[in-house]
Design an enzyme around this catalytic site. Structure first.
Site, PDB file in Angstrom:
ATOM      1  N   LEU A   8      39.823  43.895  40.998  1.00 23.24           N
ATOM      2  CA  LEU A   8      38.836  42.813  40.937  1.00 23.24           C
ATOM      3  C   LEU A   8      39.529  41.498  40.574  1.00 23.24           C
ATOM      4  CD1 LEU A   8      35.908  44.487  38.952  1.00 23.24           C
ATOM      5  CD2 LEU A   8      36.368  44.515  41.390  1.00 23.24           C
ATOM      6  N   ALA A  10      37.991  38.241  41.863  1.00 23.31           N
ATOM      7  CA  ALA A  10      37.174  37.228  42.542  1.00 23.31           C
ATOM      8  C   ALA A  10      36.555  36.222  41.585  1.00 23.31           C
ATOM      9  CB  ALA A  10      36.080  37.911  43.361  1.00 23.31           C
ATOM     10  N   GLY A  11      36.619  36.529  40.293  1.00 22.37           N
ATOM     11  CA  GLY A  11      35.986  35.637  39.315  1.00 22.37           C
ATOM     12  C   GLY A  11      36.790  34.360  39.152  1.00 22.37           C
ATOM     13  N   ARG A  15      36.486  30.345  31.328  1.00 16.09           N
ATOM     14  CA  ARG A  15      36.966  30.114  29.964  1.00 16.09           C
ATOM     15  C   ARG A  15      38.448  29.706  29.917  1.00 16.09           C
ATOM     16  NH1 ARG A  15      34.594  35.749  27.870  1.00 16.09           N
ATOM     17  NH2 ARG A  15      34.589  36.090  30.126  1.00 16.09           N
ATOM     18  N   LYS A  22      42.048  32.487  37.384  1.00 14.49           N
ATOM     19  CA  LYS A  22      42.514  33.181  36.173  1.00 14.49           C
ATOM     20  C   LYS A  22      43.613  34.207  36.438  1.00 14.49           C
ATOM     21  CE  LYS A  22      39.794  36.243  34.036  1.00 14.49           C
ATOM     22  NZ  LYS A  22      38.745  36.742  33.125  1.00 14.49           N
ATOM     23  N   THR A  79      30.454  42.517  38.815  1.00 13.54           N
ATOM     24  CA  THR A  79      31.575  43.414  39.132  1.00 13.54           C
ATOM     25  C   THR A  79      31.185  44.502  40.136  1.00 13.54           C
ATOM     26  OG1 THR A  79      31.029  44.606  37.098  1.00 13.54           O
ATOM     27  CG2 THR A  79      32.846  43.046  36.978  1.00 13.54           C
ATOM     28  N   LYS A 350      76.189  23.049  42.845  1.00 11.75           N
ATOM     29  CA  LYS A 350      75.050  23.292  43.729  1.00 11.75           C
ATOM     30  C   LYS A 350      75.521  23.916  45.032  1.00 11.75           C
ATOM     31  CE  LYS A 350      73.316  21.267  47.177  1.00 11.75           C
ATOM     32  NZ  LYS A 350      73.074  20.226  48.167  1.00 11.75           N
ATOM     33  N   ASN A 385      79.111  14.490  48.325  1.00  9.85           N
ATOM     34  CA  ASN A 385      78.623  15.313  49.443  1.00  9.85           C
ATOM     35  C   ASN A 385      77.519  14.631  50.240  1.00  9.85           C
ATOM     36  OD1 ASN A 385      76.893  15.533  47.218  1.00  9.85           O
ATOM     37  ND2 ASN A 385      76.158  17.534  47.857  1.00  9.85           N
ATOM     38  N   ALA A 422      95.396  11.998  39.816  1.00  9.02           N
ATOM     39  CA  ALA A 422      94.232  11.545  39.051  1.00  9.02           C
ATOM     40  C   ALA A 422      93.719  10.225  39.614  1.00  9.02           C
ATOM     41  CB  ALA A 422      94.614  11.382  37.589  1.00  9.02           C
TER      42      ALA A 422
HETATM   43  C1  UD1 Z   1      33.773  43.796  32.137  1.00  9.35           C
HETATM   44  C2  UD1 Z   1      32.867  45.040  31.993  1.00  9.35           C
HETATM   45  C3  UD1 Z   1      32.804  45.452  30.526  1.00  9.35           C
HETATM   46  C4  UD1 Z   1      34.204  45.711  30.027  1.00  9.35           C
HETATM   47  C5  UD1 Z   1      35.137  44.518  30.268  1.00  9.35           C
HETATM   48  C6  UD1 Z   1      36.560  44.907  29.981  1.00  9.35           C
HETATM   49  C7  UD1 Z   1      31.117  44.820  33.712  1.00  9.35           C
HETATM   50  C8  UD1 Z   1      29.712  44.481  33.989  1.00  9.35           C
HETATM   51  N1  UD1 Z   1      31.534  44.711  32.452  1.00  9.35           N
HETATM   52  O1  UD1 Z   1      33.169  42.741  31.421  1.00  9.35           O
HETATM   53  O2  UD1 Z   1      32.011  46.633  30.380  1.00  9.35           O
HETATM   54  O3  UD1 Z   1      34.175  46.040  28.647  1.00  9.35           O
HETATM   55  O4  UD1 Z   1      35.078  44.122  31.649  1.00  9.35           O
HETATM   56  O5  UD1 Z   1      37.414  43.798  30.061  1.00  9.35           O
HETATM   57  O6  UD1 Z   1      31.838  45.192  34.624  1.00  9.35           O
HETATM   58  N2  UD1 Z   1      34.809  39.753  38.909  1.00  9.35           N
HETATM   59  C9  UD1 Z   1      34.682  39.662  40.267  1.00  9.35           C
HETATM   60  N3  UD1 Z   1      33.471  39.307  40.794  1.00  9.35           N
HETATM   61  C10 UD1 Z   1      32.383  39.070  40.016  1.00  9.35           C
HETATM   62  C11 UD1 Z   1      32.535  39.176  38.627  1.00  9.35           C
HETATM   63  C12 UD1 Z   1      33.749  39.529  38.101  1.00  9.35           C
HETATM   64  O7  UD1 Z   1      35.634  39.868  41.008  1.00  9.35           O
HETATM   65  O8  UD1 Z   1      31.325  38.775  40.589  1.00  9.35           O
HETATM   66  C13 UD1 Z   1      36.113  40.132  38.367  1.00  9.35           C
HETATM   67  C14 UD1 Z   1      36.713  39.072  37.486  1.00  9.35           C
HETATM   68  O9  UD1 Z   1      37.567  38.237  38.244  1.00  9.35           O
HETATM   69  C15 UD1 Z   1      37.511  39.889  36.475  1.00  9.35           C
HETATM   70  C16 UD1 Z   1      36.788  41.207  36.423  1.00  9.35           C
HETATM   71  O10 UD1 Z   1      35.958  41.266  37.568  1.00  9.35           O
HETATM   72  O11 UD1 Z   1      38.831  40.109  36.905  1.00  9.35           O
HETATM   73  C17 UD1 Z   1      35.939  41.391  35.157  1.00  9.35           C
HETATM   74  O12 UD1 Z   1      34.972  40.372  35.108  1.00  9.35           O
HETATM   75  P1  UD1 Z   1      34.572  39.696  33.733  1.00  9.35           P
HETATM   76  O13 UD1 Z   1      33.536  38.683  34.015  1.00  9.35           O
HETATM   77  O14 UD1 Z   1      35.786  39.261  33.012  1.00  9.35           O
HETATM   78  O15 UD1 Z   1      33.875  40.957  33.015  1.00  9.35           O
HETATM   79  P2  UD1 Z   1      33.684  41.170  31.482  1.00  9.35           P
HETATM   80  O16 UD1 Z   1      32.551  40.364  31.020  1.00  9.35           O
HETATM   81  O17 UD1 Z   1      34.973  41.006  30.795  1.00  9.35           O
HETATM   82 CA    CA Z   2      37.111  40.263  31.368  1.00  7.30          CA
END
Ligand code: UD1
Ligand code: CA
Length: 457
Positions: A8, A10-11, A15, A22, A79, A350, A385, A422
Site C-alpha cells: 500500500l 497510495a496515501g 502529517r 510519504k 486501505t 574527476k 580540461n 615546475a
Molecule cells: C492502518 C490500519 C491500523 C494499523 C496501522 C498500522 C486500517 C484501516 N488501519 O492504520 O489497523 O494499526 O495501519 O500502521 O487499515 N493507503 C492507501 N490508500 C488509502 C489509504 C491508505 O494506499 O486510501 C496506504 C497509505 O499510503 C499507507 C497505508 O495504506 O501506506 C496505511 O494507511 P494509514 O492511513 O497510514 O493507516 P493507519 O491509520 O496508520
Molecule cells: Ca500508518
C-alpha cells in the site's frame, strides 16, 4: 504454494508536510517503499505489486529499478479500497498474498518468512501480524475471544472504552488467501468513524463466515509505521543501530555507532575501523582492513582492502588496495584509482584513471585524464580540461614526474618517464624520457631595487 505481495503506497502522508509522497522519504538512505519491496524479495516473494495513488508518478519513478508492477487507486477511500484497486493483479491468482504498507520499513526479512510460513502451515485463510505495546495510541486493536482466537480488528477511532484498553495492535501487515480476500473485499462497507473502506474489516468478515484466522505476535519495533518527520527520525535511529550492530558482529570496529551513518545496502569487510562522522551510502563496498578516519562521505563506491581515508568525499568511484585518500580530497564520479596510490590534501579528481603507486599529494586538479603508474604530481598541478565549450582528455604515461604548478592543457599527452619543469604550461606532447620546460627564462636585473629607491634602511 504460490505467493505474491501487494504494498500500500497510495496515501499522501499529510502529517509529513511534504511535496514528496510519504513512502519515498528515506530511512538510512533508502526510500521506505523500497525497503519494503527489498524485504519482500529477500523473503522469497518475486511478484510484487505496488498500489499507487497520490503522487503516483513520483512513486513509480522512485521504484522504477525494482521490477514491480503497479495498481492505481484513484481516490484514497481507505486501505480496503486500496487493496481492491489491485484486483487486476490478484484475480486469476490463487495462493497467498502478503499485504504490507509502504510506510513501515523496519520489518525484518526473517519475520516476513516466519509470518508467511505461520500463515501457510497453520492453514489460516487470513493472518495478521501484531505486537503488544503499553500505549496502543492510534493503532487498530486486535480483539480476541475467550479462547484467545482473533475475532476482529477495531480501528482506534471506532473502539469502545473496553477495546481502547487492548494493548495488542494490528501492524498493518497481512497474509490472505487470494480468492477469499477478493470475495471479502466486495463485502466491505465504509460504515465507520472515518467513512473509509478498511482492509482490517476483512478479518472480522472471514472469521464470522467460519474461516480460520490467525495472528502472529512480533516485536513492536519491527512494526512501527512512519507518519511524521519525528517518526521518520525514530525509524532512522532504529535502523541505523541495527545496521551498525550487524557490521560490528561481522568484525568491523565502529568507534562511535551513534555518529556513524551506514546505508542499508553497504558491505564492509572485517577489521575495518570506522571513526566518528563517516557517512557511507548507496551500493558502497568497503573491503577488509581499511581505516576510515573521521568525517568522510563515501557513496556508491568500491574501496579495496587496506585503504585509509580521511575527511574526504568519494562518489561513484573505485579505490585500489593500500591507497590513502585525504585529508580533504574530493573524488568525483567515474574515477578509478590503482593500488598503493596516494591522493592527498586538496586534491580533486574527476572521471579519471590513476595507476598503481602514483602520488598526487597536494593541491591538484585532475579531470578527464588517464594517468599511468609510478607517477608523481607536484603540488598545484592543474589539468586544464575545459576550454569554455568542450572537455578534452589528457594522457600521462608511466613513471612521469609532473613538476609543481604545471598546467596540462588538454588534449595533451605526456609519455613514459618524462618530466615537466615546475611552472610549465604544457600544450603539446612531451616525448618519452624527456624534460619539458614551458616557461619564460629567468632574467635578473642587478641593482634594480637601489636604482628605484625602494631599498629599506
Ligand atoms: C492502518 C490500519 C491500523 C494499523 C496501522 C498500522 C486500517 C484501516 N488501519 O492504520 O489497523 O494499526 O495501519 O500502521 O487499515 N493507503 C492507501 N490508500 C488509502 C489509504 C491508505 O494506499 O486510501 C496506504 C497509505 O499510503 C499507507 C497505508 O495504506 O501506506 C496505511 O494507511 P494509514 O492511513 O497510514 O493507516 P493507519 O491509520 O496508520
Ligand atoms: Ca500508518
Amino acid at each position: 504454494m504460490y505467493k505474491c505481495a501487494a504494498i500500500l503506497a497510495a496515501g499522501e502522508g499529510k502529517r509529513m508536510k511534504s511535496d514528496t509522497p510519504k513512502v519515498l522519504h528515506k530511512v538510512c538512505g533508502k526510500e521506505m517503499v523500497n525497503h519494503v519491496i527489498d524485504i519482500m524479495r529477500k523473503a522469497g516473494i518475486e511478484d510484487v505489486n505496488v498500489i499507487v495513488g497520490k503522487g503516483a508518478e513520483k512513486v513509480k519513478e522512485g521504484t522504477k529499478d525494482r521490477n514491480v508492477s503497479y495498481s492505481f487507486q484513484e481516490a484514497q477511500l481507505g486501505t480496503g479500497h486500496a487493496v481492491k484497486s489491485a484486483k487486476d493483479f490478484l484475480s486469476s491468482k490463487s495462493g497467498t498474498v502478503a499485504i504490507f504498507t509502504g510506510d513501515a520499513p523496519l520489518i525484518k526479512e526473517e519475520t516476513v518468512k516466519e509470518f508467511i510460513a505461520f500463515h501457510e502451515n497453520g492453514g489460516f485463510k487470513a493472518t495478521i501480524l501484531t505486537s503488544v505495546i503499553d500505549d496502543a495510541a492510534h493503532y487498530g486493536r486486535v480483539i480476541r475471544d475467550e479462547n484467545g482466537d482473533v475475532l476482529k480488528i477495531v480501528e482506534a477511532k471506532d473502539c469502545n472504552e473496553e477495546e481502547l484498553k487492548v494493548q495488542e495492535i494490528n501492524a498493518g501487515m497481512y497474509c490472505f488467501d487470494i480468492e477469499l480476500l477478493l470475495e471479502s473485499l466486495e463485502k466491505l462497507t465504509n460504515n465507520n468513524a472515518q467513512g473509509e473502506y478498511y482492509i482490517t474489516d476483512v478479518i472480522g468478515i472471514l472469521k464470522s463466515e467460519g474461516f480460520k484466522v490467525g495472528a502472529m505476535i512480533t516485536d513492536y519495533e519491527e512494526t512501527i509505521g512512519v507518519n511524521s518527520r519525528v517518526e521518520l527520525a525514530e525509524a532512522e535511529a532504529i535502523l541505523r543501530d541495527r545496521i551498525n550492530r550487524k557490521h560490528m558482529e561481522n568484525g568491523v570496529t565502529i568507534i562511535d555507532p551513534k555518529s556513524t551513518y551506514i546505508g542499508s545496502d553497504v558491505e564492509i569487510g572485517r577489521d575495518t575501523i570506522i571513526y566518528p562522522g563517516n557517512v557511507i551510502e548507496g551500493k558502497t563496498v568497503i573491503k577488509e582492513n581499511c581505516t576510515l578516519y573521521p568525517n568522510s562521505r563515501i557513496a556508491d563506491s568500491t574501496i579495496e582492502a587496506g585503504v585509509d581515508i580521511q575527511s574526504s568525499v568519494i562518489i561513484e568511484s573505485y579505490i585500489g588496495e593500500g591507497t590513502t585518500v585525504g585529508p580533504f580530497a574530493y573524488i568525483r564520479p567515474e574515477t578509478n584509482i590503482g593500488k598503493n596510490a596516494r591522493i592527498g590534501d586538496f586534491v580533486e579528481i574527476k572521471k579519471s584513471t590513476i595507476g598503481d603507486n602514483t602520488k598526487v599529494s597536494h593541491l591538484t586538479y585532475i579531470g578527464d585524464a588517464e594517468v599511468g603508474s609510478g607517477c608523481n604530481f607536484g603540488c598545484g598541478t592543474v589539468v586544464v580540461n575545459y576550454d569554455g565549450k568542450k572537455k578534452y582528455k589528457t594522457k600521462i604515461g608511466n613513471n612521469v614526474f609532473i613538476g609543481c604548478n604545471t598546467n596540462l592543457v588538454a588534449p595533451v599527452e605526456v609519455k613514459d618517464n618524462a618530466y615537466t619543469a615546475a611552472g610549465s604550461t604544457i600544450t603539446s606532447e612531451v616525448p618519452e624520457d624527456s624534460l619539458a620546460v614551458a616557461r619564460a627564462k629567468q632574467v635578473n636585473i642587478e641593482g634594480w631595487v637601489v636604482k628605484k629607491g625602494l631599498k629599506k634602511k
